[in-house]
Design a protein around this motif. Structure first.
Motif, mmCIF file in Angstrom:
data_model
loop_
_atom_site.group_PDB
_atom_site.id
_atom_site.type_symbol
_atom_site.label_atom_id
_atom_site.label_comp_id
_atom_site.label_asym_id
_atom_site.label_seq_id
_atom_site.Cartn_x
_atom_site.Cartn_y
_atom_site.Cartn_z
ATOM 1 N N GLU A 61 42.979 51.028 38.394
ATOM 2 C CA GLU A 61 42.603 50.296 39.063
ATOM 3 C C GLU A 61 41.139 50.269 39.674
ATOM 4 O OE1 GLU A 61 42.765 46.401 40.657
ATOM 5 O OE2 GLU A 61 44.435 47.253 39.704
ATOM 6 N N GLU A 62 40.970 51.608 40.283
ATOM 7 C CA GLU A 62 39.599 52.045 40.756
ATOM 8 C C GLU A 62 38.599 51.959 39.517
ATOM 9 O OE1 GLU A 62 37.583 56.015 42.520
ATOM 10 O OE2 GLU A 62 39.901 55.818 42.477
ATOM 11 N N HIS A 65 37.502 48.378 38.476
ATOM 12 C CA HIS A 65 36.616 48.061 39.324
ATOM 13 C C HIS A 65 35.101 48.639 39.248
ATOM 14 C CE1 HIS A 65 39.098 44.896 40.983
ATOM 15 N NE2 HIS A 65 40.047 45.768 41.255
ATOM 16 N N ASN A 66 35.324 49.903 39.064
ATOM 17 C CA ASN A 66 34.095 50.565 38.851
ATOM 18 C C ASN A 66 33.152 50.265 37.526
ATOM 19 O OD1 ASN A 66 32.216 52.746 39.447
ATOM 20 N ND2 ASN A 66 33.098 54.265 38.094
#
Length: 333
Positions: A61-62, A65-66
C-alpha cells in the motif's frame, strides 16, 4: 488514456484484464522492483505498459502510493509518463479460524506509456555493436537530462536510487526514458541521509551506501557513471575500468569508437573528443569520494559544450560543404 500534462485516469480492473488478456504470460514485458509489467492493447490499437504491483501485505500500500505520487508529478521527455492507475478492492471468500469469511483483496496497477524498443539492458553488449555513436550519445544525453530534471527542477527533488540499464526504456526513436520509481525518495531540505533500508542493485551502489547506508544526490551520480561506462565499453566495462588507469581506459574506449569500421572516418574524427569527454564523465561519476563526483547540472553543461565543439571540428575537417546543424543530439547537414 490521457495526454501528457493532464491528470492520470482511474482505470477499472475489468478493462486492464481485458487489454492484457488477463495478465497473461504472453503479454508479460518484464518485472521491476515491486511489480510485473504487461503489454496492454486497447481495441483501437493503442498500447500501454501495465505495471501490476506485487501483493505484499504491509508494504504494498505504501509502495503503490509512493510510486504513484512520484510518477504523477513528472513531466519530461526523458521520464516515463504515467497515463493511468488502478486501485480496486475486491471481496473474496477466505477461511479464517475455521470459518468461511469475506476478505478484501486489493488490486493495484500503474499504467505507463509503452516503449516499443524495451529497456537499454538488451542493447548493452561487450562489442557495443547494437547502436552507432549518434544513438549512444543520444541515450547518454537523454538519461542525464532526465536525471537533471529529477534533481534540480522539482521541489523537493527526487533521487531515483535504482538507476540501471533495465530501468531505462527506449521509444521507437531510441530516445531514453527513466522508469521504475518504486524506491525513489522525495528529499526536502536535508539532502543527505542515512538509511538502513535495502536500496538499488548490486554493481550500481556507491561505496558510501555499501559502507554507511548514506544517501544523497551522488548516489544517482555513481549509478549514472556505471551506466555511461557500460553504454560506451560494454557489460564488463566498469570492471575493466578498475583494472587500468583512467588514462589507459579512456584511450582504449576512445580508440574503439573512433576506429569502428561502419562509422564514417571524417565524422568520427569530429566526434572523437566527444567520445573522450563522455568516458571521462563516466569515470568522474564513479569516484570513491562522493564529494569529487560532478553534479548532474555540471554533466549536462559539459555535454552541451561538446556539441558546440563537434560542430567546429566537423567544419574544420571539411567533411561536408553544407551548413551543419544539431538536430536533437545529432549533427546533420
Amino acid at each position: 488514456m490521457d495526454d501528457a500534462g493532464s491528470e492520470s485516469t482511474a482505470v477499472p480492473l475489468d478493462l486492464l484484464l481485458q487489454i492484457t488478456d488477463g495478465f497473461s504470460e504472453e503479454r508479460k514485458l518484464g518485472s521491476g522492483s515491486f511489480g510485473e509489467v504487461y503489454l496492454g492493447v486497447h481495441p483501437d490499437g493503442q498500447k500501454i505498459a501495465v505495471k501490476k504491483i506485487y501483493d505484499m501485505p504491509g508494504v504494498d500500500e505504501e509502495q503503490f502510493h509512493n510510486e504513484f505520487k512520484n510518477l504523477a508529478r513528472l513531466q519530461h521527455r526523458n521520464i516515463v509518463r504515467l497515463v493511468g492507475y488502478c486501485h480496486h478492492i475486491q471481496e473474496v471468500p477466505a477461511m479464517y479460524e475455521g470459518k468461511l469469511v469475506l476478505a478484501e483483496k486489493i488490486h493495484r496497477a500503474l499504467c505507463l506509456e509503452y516503449m516499443s524498443n524495451g529497456s537499454l539492458e538488451k542493447y548493452i553488449s561487450d562489442e557495443c555493436d547494437k547502436y552507432d555513436w549518434h544513438t549512444g550519445y543520444g541515450i547518454i544525453k537523454g538519461i542525464c537530462q532526465g536525471l537533471k530534471y529529477l534533481h534540480t527542477k522539482l521541489e523537493p527533488p527526487i533521487y531515483h536510487l535504482d538507476l540501471k540499464p533495465a530501468n531505462i526504456l527506449l521509444d521507437e526513436n531510441m530516445v531514453p526514458r527513466i522508469a521504475d520509481f518504486g524506491i525513489s525518495r522525495l528529499f526536502g531540505d536535508e539532502r543527505t541521509r542515512a538509511t538502513k533500508s535495502t536500496l538499488g542493485t548490486q554493481g550500481y551502489l556507491p561505496p558510501e551506501y555499501i559502507r554507511n547506508y548514506l544517501i544523497s544526490s551522488k548516489f544517482d551520480i555513481f549509478s549514472l557513471g556505471v551506466v555511461i561506462i557500460k553504454i560506451m565499453a560494454g557489460r564488463a566495462g566498469y570492471y575493466k575500468s578498475a583494472e587500468m588507469s583512467s588514462h589507459e581506459f579512456t584511450n582504449l574506449v576512445q580508440e574503439n569508437w573512433t576506429n569502428r569500421p561502419h562509422e564514417t572516418s571524417s565524422l568520427m574524427k569530429a566526434y572523437s573528443k566527444q567520445v573522450k569527454i563522455c568516458i571521462e564523465i563516466g569515470l568522474s561519476c564513479v569516484q570513491e569520494d562522493r564529494h569529487k563526483r560532478p553534479t548532474v547540472k555540471n554533466i549536462v553543461d559539459r555535454l552541451n559544450e561538446t556539441e558546440t565543439e563537434c560542430t567546429y571540428a566537423y567544419k574544420k575537417f571539411d567533411a561536408l560543404p553544407n551548413k551543419l546543424e544539431w538536430h536533437g543530439n545529432i549533427l546533420q547537414t
